[in-house]
Design an enzyme around this catalytic site. Structure first.
Site: not given
Ligand code: URA
Length: 242
Positions: A110
């Site tokens: 993310d």
């Molecule tokens: N899980 C999440 O919530 N975000 C990420 O970037 C990777 C795994």
């Protein structure tokens, strides 16, 4: 046997790094691939790597002669896509001065997640790492609001319902608690959208900070935030042999 200079179209597409051989077959069957300006929609066609012009979704692609494998410590505030509709910085901005090959992120982190990201132009390797069948473990350090109870930890370990799927059993350990917050080490085997955040939220402990520190045996180690390095030969071999 492949005649010299002629290879199957799906192999050509995979060698361009944009996707795996298997996904390339799907692209061909769905009519998204052109050779010399004509749609090819059957499998088994061969192309001349020195002469034929191959396009996917109208974009000219060419085969990669040299595979590169990169590990990056992604900072918060970068998107993992190749381009962003809001013009936010992308992870490619962090490597463009040192890497001349066109590489693609393997899976996603993310915008507000930091840590280990692999980038490569090897489409088959990307497929291997991201396919759920390979069950490769991803390890995260999460700082969350609150302190999970034993019951909460069991939910992680047994699997829980998020959106409309059940997560596979995860490992979780409380590393530290401080002022009503906790630092957790969480290992999951899938990579659904915002999975760790959603899992933490579902036990009432929203994520404050999230960092991926390992994918399988590949660890971030002491690579500083925003920096990258080439994967070592033994690391590439490990991923290829998954
Ligand atoms: N899980 C999440 O919530 N975000 C990420 O970037 C990777 C795994």
């Amino acid at each position: 046997m492949e005649e010299e200079g002629r290879i199957r179209l799906q192999k050509y597409i995979a060698l361009s790094g944009i996707t795996s051989r298997r996904k390339a077959e799907e692209l061909i069957l769905s009519g998204r691939v052109k050779v010399n300006n004509k749609i090819v929609q059957t499998l088994g066609e061969k192309v001349d790597i020195n002469r034929d012009r191959v396009e996917v979704d109208g974009k000219h692609i060419s085969i990669v002669k040299h595979n590169v494998y990169i590990i990056l410590n992604k900072p918060v505030g970068y998107v993992t896509t190749v381009s962003d509709q809001f013009n936010r910085p992308t992870v490619l901005d962090l490597i463009k001065d040192g890497v001349k090959e066109r590489v693609y992120p393997v899976g996603r982190l993310d915008y507000d997640t930091e840590g280990l990201l692999i980038l490569t132009n090897d489409g088959d390797l990307t497929y291997k790492i991201t396919h759920p069948r390979h069950n490769i473990q991803k390890v995260y350090i999460a700082v969350v609001e609150g302190i999970p109870t034993q019951k909460d930890l069991d939910k992680f370990r047994k699997g829980m319902k998020i959106d409309n799927y059940f997560t596979s059993p995860a490992q979780i350990k409380i590393l530290q608690t401080m002022g009503g917050k906790s630092k957790l080490r969480i290992t999951i085997h899938e990579g659904k959208n915002r999975q760790v955040r959603k899992m933490c939220e579902s036990i009432g402990c929203p994520v404050i900070r999230l960092k991926r520190i390992a994918i399988g045996n590949i660890s971030l180690g002491d690579l500083p935030s925003g920096k990258w390095r080439y994967l070592k030969k033994h690391e590439v071999n490990y991923l290829k042999n998954l």
